[in-house]
Design an enzyme around this catalytic site. Structure first.
Site, PDB file in Angstrom:
ATOM      1  CG  HIS A  18       6.799  16.789  17.152  1.00 11.77           C
ATOM      2  ND1 HIS A  18       7.990  16.734  17.399  1.00 11.77           N
ATOM      3  CD2 HIS A  18       6.641  15.488  16.664  1.00 11.77           C
ATOM      4  CE1 HIS A  18       8.633  15.689  17.069  1.00 11.77           C
ATOM      5  NE2 HIS A  18       7.597  14.990  16.620  1.00 11.77           N
ATOM      6  CB  SER A 100       5.758  11.738  17.612  1.00  8.83           C
ATOM      7  OG  SER A 100       6.492  10.645  17.169  1.00  8.83           O
ATOM      8  CG  ASN A 152       6.949  -3.077   8.520  1.00  2.00           C
ATOM      9  OD1 ASN A 152       6.893  -1.577   8.591  1.00  2.00           O
ATOM     10  ND2 ASN A 152       6.837  -3.775   7.599  1.00  2.00           N
ATOM     11  CG  ASP A 173       7.801  10.684  11.309  1.00  2.00           C
ATOM     12  OD1 ASP A 173       8.358  11.291  10.353  1.00  2.00           O
ATOM     13  OD2 ASP A 173       8.109  11.220  12.389  1.00  2.00           O
TER      14      ASP A 173
HETATM   15  C1  LIG Z   1      11.431  10.008  11.447  1.00  2.00           C
HETATM   16  S1  LIG Z   1      11.805   9.008  12.767  1.00  2.00           S
HETATM   17  C2  LIG Z   1      10.477   8.999  13.790  1.00  2.00           C
HETATM   18  C3  LIG Z   1      10.471  10.197  14.694  1.00  2.00           C
HETATM   19  C4  LIG Z   1       9.185  10.295  15.377  1.00  2.00           C
HETATM   20  N1  LIG Z   1       7.834   9.988  14.995  1.00  2.00           N
HETATM   21  C5  LIG Z   1       9.051  11.343  16.140  1.00  2.00           C
HETATM   22  O1  LIG Z   1       8.265  12.393  15.480  1.00  2.00           O
HETATM   23  O2  LIG Z   1       9.700  12.032  17.320  1.00  2.00           O
HETATM   24  C6  LIG Z   1      11.748   7.380  11.927  1.00  2.00           C
HETATM   25  C7  LIG Z   1      11.942   6.179  12.638  1.00  2.00           C
HETATM   26  O3  LIG Z   1      11.145   5.122  12.067  1.00  2.00           O
HETATM   27  C8  LIG Z   1      12.204   3.905  12.225  1.00  2.00           C
HETATM   28  N2  LIG Z   1      11.613   2.864  11.158  1.00  2.00           N
HETATM   29  C9  LIG Z   1      11.954   3.105   9.925  1.00  2.00           C
HETATM   30  N3  LIG Z   1      11.457   2.155   9.220  1.00  2.00           N
HETATM   31  C10 LIG Z   1      10.533   1.500   9.962  1.00  2.00           C
HETATM   32  C11 LIG Z   1       9.175   0.670   9.989  1.00  2.00           C
HETATM   33  N4  LIG Z   1       9.224   0.060   8.533  1.00  2.00           N
HETATM   34  N5  LIG Z   1       8.527   0.578  10.849  1.00  2.00           N
HETATM   35  C12 LIG Z   1       8.844   0.877  11.973  1.00  2.00           C
HETATM   36  N6  LIG Z   1       9.963   1.981  12.450  1.00  2.00           N
HETATM   37  C13 LIG Z   1      10.585   2.208  11.148  1.00  2.00           C
HETATM   38  C14 LIG Z   1      13.603   4.542  12.074  1.00  2.00           C
HETATM   39  O4  LIG Z   1      14.287   3.698  12.841  1.00  2.00           O
HETATM   40  C15 LIG Z   1      13.195   5.815  12.960  1.00  2.00           C
HETATM   41  O5  LIG Z   1      13.458   5.797  14.179  1.00  2.00           O
END
Ligand SMILES: C[S@@+](CC[C@H](N)C(=O)[O-])C[C@H]1O[C@@H](n2cnc3c(N)ncnc32)[C@H](O)[C@@H]1O
Length: 290
Positions: A18, A100, A152, A173
């Site tokens: 972040h 984020s 996705n 992420d």
């Molecule tokens: C590490 S967390 C994200 C945290 C966020 N970026 C933050 O910094 O606050 C990863 C997220 O990606 C989602 N996720 C997993 N595979 C995904 C995909 N192929 N496309 C989009 N989201 C996905 C999960 O459900 C989870 O909520």
């Protein structure tokens, strides 16, 4: 999918990610022209640190908690970016930690744009609800300039690029829980670069299995002749095994002086968050600027 960021919100990895995101946004905002922030794995956008998930490992205590304590007790000056980040986080109340999307939407300007993609329907609904409830400054991002969708995120590197603004930060992420995920990430970044070679791509990764990790990072850097750096912060010393020792971001096309701006920030957070004096922190160019 098992991964739930609610268990990890505000931990050491979120702190590094972040801060880097806020620095990237600040450097992009040095020009008036608007830009896109595409958050491919957006999560819920806001996390309740009192909820049972967050309480279980108390990970926020080792991240934002330690950073807050270190900045309150610092003898030397606290880098301005860290003060700004802590101010933003505290704006959500000590009980909550912003993800984020909330940090990006709070800091983008009227001419910018935010797209958040989240694959899990329940989390995507939470994300939309949390962003809708966000109070943004009058000259900030209008609601019609931010969108969320359940999809996705890796596919968005094809469908959403290049952005109409021709300027953008793509935060990737992923949870790294599927065997095929690393290969899918390489292919998605390759597709993203074909469409938007000048985009700022920031890929978060966990530090474990160092030798394998380094080979994978170098493979990604070879996808482009453009500048690529990694910024890493560990909380314990490196080891060859599968234990998580820290995290990093690989940044393609970092804005000018991103490395210089982040150096004191990285030094401060490493000292504040490490559980072992030998825990490394580094900024390395995989493809140096010309
Ligand atoms: C590490 S967390 C994200 C945290 C966020 N970026 C933050 O910094 O606050 C990863 C997220 O990606 C989602 N996720 C997993 N595979 C995904 C995909 N192929 N496309 C989009 N989201 C996905 C999960 O459900 C989870 O909520």
């Amino acid at each position: 999918m098992n991964y739930q960021h609610h268990f990890h919100a505000g931990n050491h990895a979120d702190v590094l990610k972040h801060l880097a995101l806020l620095q990237l946004i600040a450097l992009m905002e040095q020009k008036d022209a608007g830009f896109l922030v595409l958050d491919t794995h957006a999560g819920a956008g806001l996390y309740d640190l009192e909820a049972s998930e967050a309480r279980r490992g108390d990970e926020a205590e080792g991240g934002i908690g330690r950073l807050r304590a270190a900045s309150e007790n610092a003898d030397a000056a606290v880098p301005a970016l860290i003060r700004r980040y802590l101010g933003l986080v505290d704006g959500f109340g000590r009980r909550h930690y912003p993800g984020s999307p909330a940090l990006a939407v709070s800091t983008l300007r009227a001419q910018d744009r935010f797209v958040g993609v989240e694959m899990v329907p329940k989390v995507a609904r939470e994300l939309e609800r949390n962003l809708s409830g966000l109070a943004v400054p009058e000259d900030g991002l209008a609601p019609r300039r931010r969108t969320t969708r359940c999809d996705n995120g890796l596919a968005a590197l094809k469908s959403d690029l290049p952005p109409i603004e021709r300027r953008g930060i793509i935060l990737i992420d992923p949870p790294y829980e599927q065997a095929s995920e690393r290969e899918d990430i390489v292919l998605a970044i390759e597709a993203g670069l074909q469409r938007f070679a000048t985009g700022v791509f920031a890929l978060w990764y966990p530090i474990k299995q160092r030798a394998y990790l380094d080979r994978w990072l170098r493979r990604i850097a070879r996808l482009t002749p453009k500048p690529v750096l990694t910024i890493e912060n560990s909380i314990i010393r490196d080891e060859p095994g599968n234990r998580l020792t820290g995290s990093g971001l690989l940044v393609i096309n970092p804005p000018w002086q991103f490395d210089i701006a982040m150096a004191p920030v990285l030094e401060f957070i490493n000292r504040a968050l490490r559980e072992d004096d030998a825990a490394p922190a580094s900024i390395d160019w995989l493809n140096p600027p010309a």
